[in-house]
Scaffold this motif. Sequence first.
Motif, PDB file in Angstrom:
ATOM      1  N   GLN A 205      26.384  27.944  27.210  1.00  0.00           N
ATOM      2  CA  GLN A 205      27.237  27.442  26.136  1.00  0.00           C
ATOM      3  C   GLN A 205      26.398  26.624  25.147  1.00  0.00           C
ATOM      4  OE1 GLN A 205      30.616  28.374  26.237  1.00  0.00           O
ATOM      5  NE2 GLN A 205      29.777  29.595  27.911  1.00  0.00           N
ATOM      6  N   ALA A 206      26.978  26.283  24.005  1.00  0.00           N
ATOM      7  CA  ALA A 206      26.260  25.564  22.943  1.00  0.00           C
ATOM      8  C   ALA A 206      25.812  24.177  23.381  1.00  0.00           C
ATOM      9  CB  ALA A 206      27.141  25.458  21.698  1.00  0.00           C
TER      10      ALA A 206
ATOM     11  N   LEU B 200      20.305  48.967  18.426  1.00  0.00           N
ATOM     12  CA  LEU B 200      21.695  48.749  18.041  1.00  0.00           C
ATOM     13  C   LEU B 200      21.816  47.417  17.329  1.00  0.00           C
ATOM     14  CD1 LEU B 200      21.886  50.250  21.062  1.00  0.00           C
ATOM     15  CD2 LEU B 200      24.283  49.970  20.562  1.00  0.00           C
ATOM     16  N   GLU B 201      22.838  47.318  16.492  1.00  0.00           N
ATOM     17  CA  GLU B 201      23.221  46.034  15.920  1.00  0.00           C
ATOM     18  C   GLU B 201      24.711  45.874  16.150  1.00  0.00           C
ATOM     19  OE1 GLU B 201      22.593  45.800  11.689  1.00  0.00           O
ATOM     20  OE2 GLU B 201      23.632  47.676  11.316  1.00  0.00           O
ATOM     21  N   GLY B 202      25.166  44.627  16.131  1.00  0.00           N
ATOM     22  CA  GLY B 202      26.582  44.417  16.373  1.00  0.00           C
ATOM     23  C   GLY B 202      27.061  43.078  15.866  1.00  0.00           C
ATOM     24  N   TRP B 203      28.384  42.927  15.930  1.00  0.00           N
ATOM     25  CA  TRP B 203      29.055  41.723  15.485  1.00  0.00           C
ATOM     26  C   TRP B 203      30.188  41.433  16.458  1.00  0.00           C
ATOM     27  CZ3 TRP B 203      27.868  46.084  12.890  1.00  0.00           C
ATOM     28  CH2 TRP B 203      26.842  45.986  11.943  1.00  0.00           C
ATOM     29  N   ALA B 204      30.442  40.148  16.678  1.00  0.00           N
ATOM     30  CA  ALA B 204      31.484  39.761  17.628  1.00  0.00           C
ATOM     31  C   ALA B 204      32.331  38.625  17.053  1.00  0.00           C
ATOM     32  CB  ALA B 204      30.865  39.314  18.949  1.00  0.00           C
ATOM     33  N   VAL B 205      33.600  38.670  17.403  1.00  0.00           N
ATOM     34  CA  VAL B 205      34.537  37.583  17.118  1.00  0.00           C
ATOM     35  C   VAL B 205      35.208  37.242  18.438  1.00  0.00           C
ATOM     36  CG1 VAL B 205      36.662  36.949  15.907  1.00  0.00           C
ATOM     37  CG2 VAL B 205      34.948  38.339  14.749  1.00  0.00           C
ATOM     38  N   LEU B 206      35.203  35.960  18.794  1.00  0.00           N
ATOM     39  CA  LEU B 206      35.898  35.500  19.993  1.00  0.00           C
ATOM     40  C   LEU B 206      37.089  34.669  19.570  1.00  0.00           C
ATOM     41  CD1 LEU B 206      32.588  35.330  20.692  1.00  0.00           C
ATOM     42  CD2 LEU B 206      33.643  35.063  22.923  1.00  0.00           C
ATOM     43  N   GLU B 207      38.250  34.990  20.154  1.00  0.00           N
ATOM     44  CA  GLU B 207      39.494  34.303  19.826  1.00  0.00           C
ATOM     45  C   GLU B 207      40.105  33.705  21.090  1.00  0.00           C
ATOM     46  OE1 GLU B 207      41.388  36.971  16.286  1.00  0.00           O
ATOM     47  OE2 GLU B 207      41.671  37.699  18.316  1.00  0.00           O
ATOM     48  N   ASN B 208      40.858  32.605  20.919  1.00  0.00           N
ATOM     49  CA  ASN B 208      41.628  32.111  22.056  1.00  0.00           C
ATOM     50  C   ASN B 208      42.850  33.008  22.219  1.00  0.00           C
ATOM     51  OD1 ASN B 208      43.654  31.197  20.265  1.00  0.00           O
ATOM     52  ND2 ASN B 208      42.741  29.150  20.137  1.00  0.00           N
ATOM     53  N   LEU B 209      43.633  32.775  23.246  1.00  0.00           N
ATOM     54  CA  LEU B 209      44.728  33.694  23.569  1.00  0.00           C
ATOM     55  C   LEU B 209      45.833  33.772  22.514  1.00  0.00           C
ATOM     56  CD1 LEU B 209      45.118  33.349  27.425  1.00  0.00           C
ATOM     57  CD2 LEU B 209      43.993  35.119  26.094  1.00  0.00           C
ATOM     58  N   VAL B 210      45.931  32.770  21.639  1.00  0.00           N
ATOM     59  CA  VAL B 210      46.940  32.833  20.585  1.00  0.00           C
ATOM     60  C   VAL B 210      46.335  33.309  19.265  1.00  0.00           C
ATOM     61  CG1 VAL B 210      48.486  31.160  21.650  1.00  0.00           C
ATOM     62  CG2 VAL B 210      46.716  30.374  20.057  1.00  0.00           C
ATOM     63  N   GLY B 211      45.088  33.780  19.296  1.00  0.00           N
ATOM     64  CA  GLY B 211      44.480  34.377  18.117  1.00  0.00           C
ATOM     65  C   GLY B 211      43.640  33.450  17.273  1.00  0.00           C
TER      66      GLY B 211
ATOM     67  N   LEU C 187      40.379  31.517  16.028  1.00  0.00           N
ATOM     68  CA  LEU C 187      38.951  31.810  16.068  1.00  0.00           C
ATOM     69  C   LEU C 187      38.193  30.765  16.877  1.00  0.00           C
ATOM     70  CD1 LEU C 187      36.608  33.595  15.007  1.00  0.00           C
ATOM     71  CD2 LEU C 187      36.466  32.012  13.061  1.00  0.00           C
ATOM     72  N   LEU C 188      37.408  31.227  17.863  1.00  0.00           N
ATOM     73  CA  LEU C 188      36.553  30.334  18.644  1.00  0.00           C
ATOM     74  C   LEU C 188      35.104  30.402  18.170  1.00  0.00           C
ATOM     75  CD1 LEU C 188      37.887  31.092  22.243  1.00  0.00           C
ATOM     76  CD2 LEU C 188      38.307  29.040  20.872  1.00  0.00           C
ATOM     77  N   LYS C 189      34.561  31.615  18.054  1.00  0.00           N
ATOM     78  CA  LYS C 189      33.159  31.810  17.684  1.00  0.00           C
ATOM     79  C   LYS C 189      32.984  33.157  17.007  1.00  0.00           C
ATOM     80  CE  LYS C 189      31.368  29.476  21.780  1.00  0.00           C
ATOM     81  NZ  LYS C 189      30.539  29.600  22.970  1.00  0.00           N
ATOM     82  N   ARG C 190      31.885  33.260  16.266  1.00  0.00           N
ATOM     83  CA  ARG C 190      31.430  34.529  15.708  1.00  0.00           C
ATOM     84  C   ARG C 190      29.985  34.703  16.131  1.00  0.00           C
ATOM     85  NH1 ARG C 190      31.228  33.193  10.109  1.00  0.00           N
ATOM     86  NH2 ARG C 190      31.297  31.089  10.914  1.00  0.00           N
TER      87      ARG C 190
ATOM     88  N   TYR D 113      22.642  37.760  21.510  1.00  0.00           N
ATOM     89  CA  TYR D 113      23.746  37.219  20.724  1.00  0.00           C
ATOM     90  C   TYR D 113      23.278  35.942  20.031  1.00  0.00           C
ATOM     91  CZ  TYR D 113      27.108  40.169  23.189  1.00  0.00           C
ATOM     92  OH  TYR D 113      27.819  41.227  23.699  1.00  0.00           O
ATOM     93  N   THR D 114      23.545  35.829  18.734  1.00  0.00           N
ATOM     94  CA  THR D 114      23.304  34.600  17.983  1.00  0.00           C
ATOM     95  C   THR D 114      24.653  34.139  17.460  1.00  0.00           C
ATOM     96  OG1 THR D 114      21.109  35.381  17.355  1.00  0.00           O
ATOM     97  CG2 THR D 114      22.032  33.532  16.097  1.00  0.00           C
ATOM     98  N   PHE D 115      25.109  32.979  17.957  1.00  0.00           N
ATOM     99  CA  PHE D 115      26.444  32.483  17.633  1.00  0.00           C
ATOM    100  C   PHE D 115      26.423  31.579  16.409  1.00  0.00           C
ATOM    101  CE2 PHE D 115      26.636  33.640  22.088  1.00  0.00           C
ATOM    102  CZ  PHE D 115      27.843  34.294  22.169  1.00  0.00           C
ATOM    103  N   ASP D 116      27.578  31.477  15.746  1.00  0.00           N
ATOM    104  CA  ASP D 116      27.678  30.665  14.542  1.00  0.00           C
ATOM    105  C   ASP D 116      27.504  29.179  14.810  1.00  0.00           C
ATOM    106  OD1 ASP D 116      30.131  30.505  15.854  1.00  0.00           O
ATOM    107  OD2 ASP D 116      31.317  30.546  14.019  1.00  0.00           O
TER     108      ASP D 116
END
Length: 158
Positions: free
Chosen positions: A113-114, A23-34, A36-39, A61-64
């Motif tokens: 975490q980073a 499988l391959e995939g992509w992720a976007v993490l957002e804070n509660l107000v939308g 962008l936190l990470k990709r 997972y490889t984060f930005d």
Amino acid sequence: MAIDDFRSTKPLLLPEQFFVGRLEGWAVLENLVGGLLKRATISGHGEFDSDTETVLFTEAYTFDDGHSDTLHWTIRKGDAGKYTGLENRLEGEAIGEQAGCAFHWKYTRDTPQANGKSFKLNFDDWFYAIDERACIVRGSAGRAGIPFATAHVTYRKL
């Protein structure tokens, strides 16, 4: 939202089938107000062990921001659409339920975490099959039962 709401939907999302293979995939993490936190990009591979009737699924997972996190899941199907999962950084077991096109997965994990630290986070993930080769996940992460981030993840079987 309850898992039974999806009982008559198709295609079926069965973890013991969907998470087998590459499988391959992509992720976007957002804070509660939308905001962008990470990709992240995701690569995964799963195998079904017929002796133990479990799926052995690894996802990386490889984060930005440069850090990475690899999960090594052992997923076991139970009765009536119930699932349990183990992973080396989990607190206890992951608990899942499947019905129709949906799979609901909850767990607590010590998440790297980073900055080199890690935090115990509660995850509450809803997987939805789009077709036999793709699913979209809407998940939340939080601490002490209070969500502070939303994840939008897409997986595609290769």
